[in-house]
Scaffold this motif. Structure first.
Motif, PDB file in Angstrom:
ATOM      1  N   ASP A 533       0.744  -1.154   0.237  1.00  0.00           N
ATOM      2  CA  ASP A 533       0.190   0.074   0.102  1.00  0.00           C
ATOM      3  C   ASP A 533       0.970   1.226  -0.062  1.00  0.00           C
ATOM      4  OD1 ASP A 533      -2.123   1.720   0.089  1.00  0.00           O
ATOM      5  OD2 ASP A 533      -2.509   1.510   2.120  1.00  0.00           O
ATOM      6  N   CYS A 534       0.976   1.805  -1.074  1.00  0.00           N
ATOM      7  CA  CYS A 534       2.053   2.937  -1.435  1.00  0.00           C
ATOM      8  C   CYS A 534       1.374   4.323  -1.502  1.00  0.00           C
ATOM      9  CB  CYS A 534       2.721   2.547  -2.701  1.00  0.00           C
ATOM     10  SG  CYS A 534       3.758   1.237  -3.192  1.00  0.00           S
ATOM     11  N   GLY A 535       1.799   5.428  -0.803  1.00  0.00           N
ATOM     12  CA  GLY A 535       1.794   6.669  -1.062  1.00  0.00           C
ATOM     13  C   GLY A 535       2.029   7.048  -2.136  1.00  0.00           C
ATOM     14  N   TYR A 536       1.554   8.281  -2.739  1.00  0.00           N
ATOM     15  CA  TYR A 536       1.766   8.695  -4.087  1.00  0.00           C
ATOM     16  C   TYR A 536       2.008  10.249  -4.143  1.00  0.00           C
ATOM     17  CZ  TYR A 536       1.245   9.959  -8.993  1.00  0.00           C
ATOM     18  OH  TYR A 536       1.365  10.339 -10.493  1.00  0.00           O
ATOM     19  N   LEU A 537       3.037  10.900  -4.201  1.00  0.00           N
ATOM     20  CA  LEU A 537       3.068  12.266  -4.702  1.00  0.00           C
ATOM     21  C   LEU A 537       3.345  12.546  -5.932  1.00  0.00           C
ATOM     22  CD1 LEU A 537       3.052  15.051  -2.772  1.00  0.00           C
ATOM     23  CD2 LEU A 537       5.574  15.018  -3.062  1.00  0.00           C
ATOM     24  N   ARG A 538       2.665  13.383  -6.738  1.00  0.00           N
ATOM     25  CA  ARG A 538       2.897  13.582  -8.067  1.00  0.00           C
ATOM     26  C   ARG A 538       3.298  15.300  -8.153  1.00  0.00           C
ATOM     27  NH1 ARG A 538      -0.027  15.897 -12.509  1.00  0.00           N
ATOM     28  NH2 ARG A 538      -2.290  15.824 -11.650  1.00  0.00           N
ATOM     29  N   LEU A 539       4.445  15.470  -8.737  1.00  0.00           N
ATOM     30  CA  LEU A 539       5.346  16.632  -8.564  1.00  0.00           C
ATOM     31  C   LEU A 539       4.659  17.454 -10.019  1.00  0.00           C
ATOM     32  CD1 LEU A 539       8.891  15.627  -8.059  1.00  0.00           C
ATOM     33  CD2 LEU A 539       7.207  16.477  -6.285  1.00  0.00           C
ATOM     34  N   ARG A 540       4.516  18.633  -9.676  1.00  0.00           N
ATOM     35  CA  ARG A 540       3.883  19.399 -10.819  1.00  0.00           C
ATOM     36  C   ARG A 540       4.888  20.718 -11.224  1.00  0.00           C
ATOM     37  NH1 ARG A 540      -2.014  21.383 -10.429  1.00  0.00           N
ATOM     38  NH2 ARG A 540      -1.162  22.176  -8.285  1.00  0.00           N
ATOM     39  N   ALA A 541       5.870  20.945 -10.502  1.00  0.00           N
ATOM     40  CA  ALA A 541       6.740  22.090 -10.847  1.00  0.00           C
ATOM     41  C   ALA A 541       7.865  21.800 -10.193  1.00  0.00           C
ATOM     42  CB  ALA A 541       5.859  23.381 -10.172  1.00  0.00           C
ATOM     43  N   PHE A 542       8.885  22.621 -10.512  1.00  0.00           N
ATOM     44  CA  PHE A 542      10.364  22.773  -9.954  1.00  0.00           C
ATOM     45  C   PHE A 542      10.614  24.317 -10.182  1.00  0.00           C
ATOM     46  CE2 PHE A 542      14.928  23.586 -10.529  1.00  0.00           C
ATOM     47  CZ  PHE A 542      15.417  22.904  -9.488  1.00  0.00           C
ATOM     48  N   PRO A 543      10.899  24.995  -8.799  1.00  0.00           N
ATOM     49  CA  PRO A 543      11.495  24.371  -7.574  1.00  0.00           C
ATOM     50  C   PRO A 543      10.380  23.764  -6.910  1.00  0.00           C
ATOM     51  CG  PRO A 543      11.181  26.666  -7.337  1.00  0.00           C
ATOM     52  CD  PRO A 543      11.056  26.413  -8.843  1.00  0.00           C
ATOM     53  N   PHE A 544      10.922  22.749  -5.995  1.00  0.00           N
ATOM     54  CA  PHE A 544       9.912  22.081  -4.908  1.00  0.00           C
ATOM     55  C   PHE A 544       9.626  23.006  -3.718  1.00  0.00           C
ATOM     56  CE2 PHE A 544      13.180  18.780  -6.823  1.00  0.00           C
ATOM     57  CZ  PHE A 544      12.206  18.327  -7.855  1.00  0.00           C
ATOM     58  N   ASN A 545       8.475  22.472  -3.104  1.00  0.00           N
ATOM     59  CA  ASN A 545       8.097  23.226  -1.965  1.00  0.00           C
ATOM     60  C   ASN A 545       8.565  22.243  -0.751  1.00  0.00           C
ATOM     61  OD1 ASN A 545       6.044  21.727  -1.975  1.00  0.00           O
ATOM     62  ND2 ASN A 545       4.353  23.464  -1.829  1.00  0.00           N
ATOM     63  N   GLU A 546       7.851  22.573   0.477  1.00  0.00           N
ATOM     64  CA  GLU A 546       8.111  21.719   1.599  1.00  0.00           C
ATOM     65  C   GLU A 546       7.409  20.400   1.574  1.00  0.00           C
ATOM     66  OE1 GLU A 546      10.398  21.979   4.503  1.00  0.00           O
ATOM     67  OE2 GLU A 546      11.330  23.015   2.901  1.00  0.00           O
ATOM     68  N   ASP A 547       6.240  20.524   0.553  1.00  0.00           N
ATOM     69  CA  ASP A 547       5.643  19.108   0.650  1.00  0.00           C
ATOM     70  C   ASP A 547       6.373  17.986   0.129  1.00  0.00           C
ATOM     71  OD1 ASP A 547       3.496  20.644   1.257  1.00  0.00           O
ATOM     72  OD2 ASP A 547       2.605  20.843  -0.842  1.00  0.00           O
ATOM     73  N   LEU A 548       7.677  18.195  -0.888  1.00  0.00           N
ATOM     74  CA  LEU A 548       8.319  16.966  -1.240  1.00  0.00           C
ATOM     75  C   LEU A 548       9.092  16.292   0.133  1.00  0.00           C
ATOM     76  CD1 LEU A 548       9.588  15.375  -3.006  1.00  0.00           C
ATOM     77  CD2 LEU A 548      11.457  17.334  -3.438  1.00  0.00           C
TER      78      LEU A 548
END
Length: 613
Positions: A533-548
């Motif tokens: 059961d994996c969590g999944y974070l989808r990046l939408r931009a660079f630079p990254f914010n603290e969510d990463l």
């Protein structure tokens, strides 16, 4: 289970029905007119309410080489490429043997009768159709038969798969629109194929279609057309571009939209300028020049064009000129595979240009985001006074995708820190590159502003905060530190990552762009087949914010899934995270030019998990 006698060996074939859950591949020759037939099939399924996707695999020459079009029907809503093919329409003698030998047992083959493919294997279902004989009965003009004969397999498939014939005709007439004669001729070919199948073919394969309600309210559009709509709504007025696969259709679509919606009704004149430049160097020069003048400007290109633009982009970064660059990625390096897809330029673009540079990148993962992030890109370019990149890829840009209808923009345009004459009257001393607010973003004026303080010299050489030429070390350091500060400010202004899935375990997955569609399916496979059961974070931009950072902290192992050889996003994330978190990262890479599929991701993650154990 059905059986087939292969000499002395009895072969058992699966007979369980694949209802609205199979992959169909049409293998033809580039330039044979098959695209119209394939789009009719795609739209028919869509109109029947079946979630569907279509992917075109075509050669980089004009005509004559093999091409494959894959349609996936999925009652579960999966629209990534499926690794396994359940039904092949074999129309190309050059690839027919390979197409058949690559199928899994139990698959079906619809083929041109002279190819005699049924002799190759006994563990497949074969349907032989005499295409040339049938097309001769409906198309008297020999020159047109090559184009019309493809519609015969539409008719045959309509019978075998139980398509709604009324929807087939509706889709066909939509495809040919105002070309009544062509529509009638092609519809006659469809009917001829349908009649032949009814009379001569007995249904033996597993693929079935049934009407459902999985597409209600949705649209079909390709990513390049969606991005062009975003540019239109963002207020673009200047476009400088040079054709290159797979980005050309973005500007071509935009040209049509602008002609329709950006003509002054009183004068009949265009309120925009679109210039096809002599090369990519010239096009980016036009874009940055127009941005300097205050216009909203953009270009679209792909890898080789990005390489040519590097020096001008460095000027845009250092002189702080707004502009938007759409990079529809393809396989490199060099010319590479121009008609295959990849995510191979994110590392290159993140610091494009010599010296210390960092660029804002937006990473659309759906056609809706091609539209919405295009609008965001223009706002960010002006807010941060810098080139902004939107990185799509061939799969997203050139293929058709289902989507919810796009939302009309609800917020005003953000032009950033622009001083007009009235504002300049309140400023005691104006410095073009001065950090007044502590966010690294200076104030700019536009050429033609009627005020003595408005003018400044725009240069790519060393300068101080007043835009005066300077080679003083302290001026250079101050300016570069301010640019870095501006980039850090952007972290909280670019589109945030989306937590697509909250996992219940120790494993997380990060992805971006079109990898998203295969990954969502892969996550279901991991859950169902391995109880992972994996969590999944989808990046939408660079630079990254603290969510990463927070996402990585919440998991013991985090897989970064992407479509390039070197793990470019993996490297960017490692550079951004605290050192103690980098050991949690794992890399999953797909780079054969085909859109990534779920099974490949699942297999690689399970292999790495097994090694971990």
């Amino acid at each position: 289970m059905a059986t087939a006698d292969a000499g002395a060996v009895e072969i058992t074939l699966p007979t369980d029905r694949l209802v609205n859950d199979f992959s169909l591949q049409v293998a033809t020759v580039n330039g044979s007119g098959s695209q119209s037939a394939n789009l009719v099939l795609l739209r028919t399924l869509f109109q029947m309410g079946i979630p569907v996707s279509g992917k075109n695999l075509f050669p980089s020459n004009i005509a004559g080489l093999p091409t494959w079009y894959t349609i996936r029907a999925s009652k579960h809503g999966y629209i990534a490429r499926k690794k396994e093919i359940d039904l092949v329409v074999a129309m190309n003698p050059e690839t027919a043997r390979e197409d058949v030998l690559g199928l899994e047992p139990g698959a079906a083959v619809l083929y041109d009768e002279p190819l005699n493919l049924s002799s190759l294997r006994q563990d497949l279902v074969f349907y032989a159709v005499p295409f040339d004989k049938i097309v001769a009965t409906v198309c008297p003009e020999v020159k047109l038969r090559k184009l019309v004969r493809n519609m015969i397999y539409v008719g045959v498939l309509a019978h075998l798969l139980h398509m709604d014939v009324a929807e087939v005709e509706k889709a066909l007439r939509k495809q040919f629109k105002k070309k009544q004669k062509a529509a009638d001729l092609n519809w006659a070919a469809v009917q001829a194929g349908l009649d032949y199948a009814k009379t001569n073919l007995q249904k033996k394969d597993r693929c079935w279609l049934e009407r459902m309600n999985g597409t209600a309210g949705k649209i079909i559009i390709d990513g390049n057309a969606a991005a062009a709509l975003g540019c239109l709504f963002a207020g673009v007025t200047v476009v400088g571009w040079y054709p290159i696969t797979p980005s050309s259709s973005l500007c071509e679509s935009l040209i049509e939209y602008m002609k329709r919606y950006r003509i002054d009704p009183e004068t009949g004149k265009a309120t925009f300028a679109i210039v096809q430049a002599e090369d990519e160097l010239a096009s980016i020069g036009m874009v940055l020049g127009a941005g300097w003048m205050g216009a909203r400007s953009m270009t679209s290109t792909s890898g080789p064009g990005i390489s040519l633009m590097a020096e001008f982009v460095g000027l845009g970064y250092y002189a702080e000129l707004p502009g938007v660059i759409f990079d529809v990625q393809r396989v490199g390096p060099s010319t590479g595979l121009p008609t295959r897809t990849a995510q191979g330029e994110i590392g290159f673009i993140s610091s494009l240009g010599h010296g210390d540079t960092k660029h804002i990148m937006l990473l659309p993962g759906t056609v809706e985001e091609c539209y919405s992030l295009a609008i965001d890109a223009f706002d960010l370019a002006e807010e941060f006074q810098t080139p902004v990149f939107v990185l799509s890829d061939l799969d997203l840009g050139m293929n058709n995708w289902m989507s919810e209808p796009f939302q009309y923009p609800s917020k005003p345009l953000n032009r950033g820190k622009v001083l007009d004459a009235e504002a300049l009257n309140k400023v005691q001393e104006y410095g073009r590159y001065r950090d007044v607010d502590g966010d690294g973003i200076p104030y700019r004026t536009l050429p033609g502003t009627a005020h003595a303080k408005a003018a400044y010299f725009t240069r790519g050489s060393g300068h101080n905060d007043k835009a005066l030429y300077s080679e003083k070390p302290q001026d250079y350091v101050q300016n570069m530190d301010r640019l870095a500060r501006k980039f850090n400010t952007a972290r909280n202004h670019v589109p945030t990552p989306l937590l697509e899935r909250v996992g219940g375990g120790k494993v997380g997955v990060i992805a971006y762009g079109t990898t998203h569609f295969a990954l969502t399916e892969s996550l279901d496979q991991l859950q169902q087949e391995a109880n992972l059961d994996c969590g999944y974070l989808r990046l939408r931009a660079f630079p990254f914010n603290e969510d990463l950072r927070r996402f990585v902290e919440q998991h013991e192992r985090v897989y970064v899934v992407e479509q390039n050889r070197d793990g470019q996003m993996y490297d960017l994330i490692r550079l951004d995270l605290p050192a103690e978190l980098t050991t949690r990262l794992r890399s999953v890479r797909h780079y054969n030019g085909l859109p990534v599929d779920a099974r490949s991701i699942t297999s690689e993650i399970l292999q790495q998990e097994a090694r971990q154990a």
